[in-house]
Design an enzyme around this catalytic site. Structure first.
Site, PDB file in Angstrom:
ATOM      1  N   HIS A   1       0.686  -1.188  -0.255  1.00 58.52           N
ATOM      2  CA  HIS A   1      -0.170  -0.022  -0.079  1.00 58.52           C
ATOM      3  C   HIS A   1       0.881   1.076   0.048  1.00 58.52           C
ATOM      4  CE1 HIS A   1      -3.662  -1.517   1.672  1.00 58.52           C
ATOM      5  NE2 HIS A   1      -3.033  -2.889   1.017  1.00 58.52           N
TER       6      HIS A   1
ATOM      7  N   GLU B   1       0.808   3.799   1.579  1.00 60.73           N
ATOM      8  CA  GLU B   1       1.534   4.852   2.745  1.00 60.73           C
ATOM      9  C   GLU B   1       2.230   3.841   3.231  1.00 60.73           C
ATOM     10  OE1 GLU B   1      -3.844   4.987   2.777  1.00 60.73           O
ATOM     11  OE2 GLU B   1      -2.222   3.604   1.594  1.00 60.73           O
TER      12      GLU B   1
ATOM     13  N   CYS C   1      -7.016   2.601   4.962  1.00 64.57           N
ATOM     14  CA  CYS C   1      -7.228   0.962   5.234  1.00 64.57           C
ATOM     15  C   CYS C   1      -7.336   1.196   6.192  1.00 64.57           C
ATOM     16  CB  CYS C   1      -7.149   0.019   4.228  1.00 64.57           C
ATOM     17  SG  CYS C   1      -5.660  -0.633   4.996  1.00 64.57           S
TER      18      CYS C   1
ATOM     19  N   CYS D   1      -3.778   0.790   7.718  1.00 65.72           N
ATOM     20  CA  CYS D   1      -2.733   1.364   7.127  1.00 65.72           C
ATOM     21  C   CYS D   1      -2.527   2.786   8.044  1.00 65.72           C
ATOM     22  CB  CYS D   1      -2.865   2.064   5.322  1.00 65.72           C
ATOM     23  SG  CYS D   1      -1.985   1.008   4.467  1.00 65.72           S
TER      24      CYS D   1
END
Length: 165
Positions: A66, A68, A96, A99
């Site tokens: 992801h 992040e 999400c 994260c």
């Protein structure tokens, strides 16, 4: 000495958030050719970008790929520290829960995002981990920065994906 540090710190304004979000949206055009166009930057207290990330789940076959998390890893190496109390992360989609939990663990000072995610969002979409009892520090969360542009870019990406199938 304290006045030297505070004179070096940058006070972020709404216009700064917009400037960085426009940068993120430009980067996400390139990312969107291969991945879901989610991009993140981490800005230090002096206003410098110390970490950048974009989704790499498909490219790297990595469930942790992801934007992040990639930005956090890069910024931690540059900072030589895992604590981000004085930093801000700016992302075009609400992080999400995975994260969001990582940002809480990293003690991120500010989280700024474009569009909310009512299916997986960890800062208000489904749960707000910044206010959860397990959060061990106070985190400042700003949402809705260029939200229409962010939403349209993601929506268009999913439309193109469906059309390819």
């Amino acid at each position: 000495m304290d006045h030297d540090k505070s004179s070096q710190e940058k006070i972020f304004t709404h216009l700064d958030y917009i400037k960085w979000m426009k940068f993120i949206l430009r980067r996400s055009d390139e990312v969107g050719k291969v991945e879901l166009p989610i991009t993140a930057v981490i800005i230090d207290e002096k206003g410098r970008c110390i970490g950048r990330g974009s989704n790499k789940r498909e490219t790297n076959n990595d469930p942790l790929g992801h934007a992040e998390l990639i930005a956090l890893r890069q910024a931690a190496m540059i900072k030589n520290d895992w604590r981000f109390n004085e930093c801000s992360i700016i992302i075009n989609l609400e992080p999400c829960t995975m994260c969001a939990a990582a940002l809480v663990q990293a003690r991120m000072g500010k989280v700024i995002y474009g569009v909310g995610d009512d299916k997986r969002g960890g800062f208000g979409g489904t749960i707000d981990l910044s206010k959860h009892i397990s959060a061990h520090h106070k985190m400042y969360v700003v949402s809705g920065i260029l939200d229409k542009e962010c939403k349209n870019k993601i929506k268009l990406w999913f439309q193109k994906l469906r059309n390819r199938r």
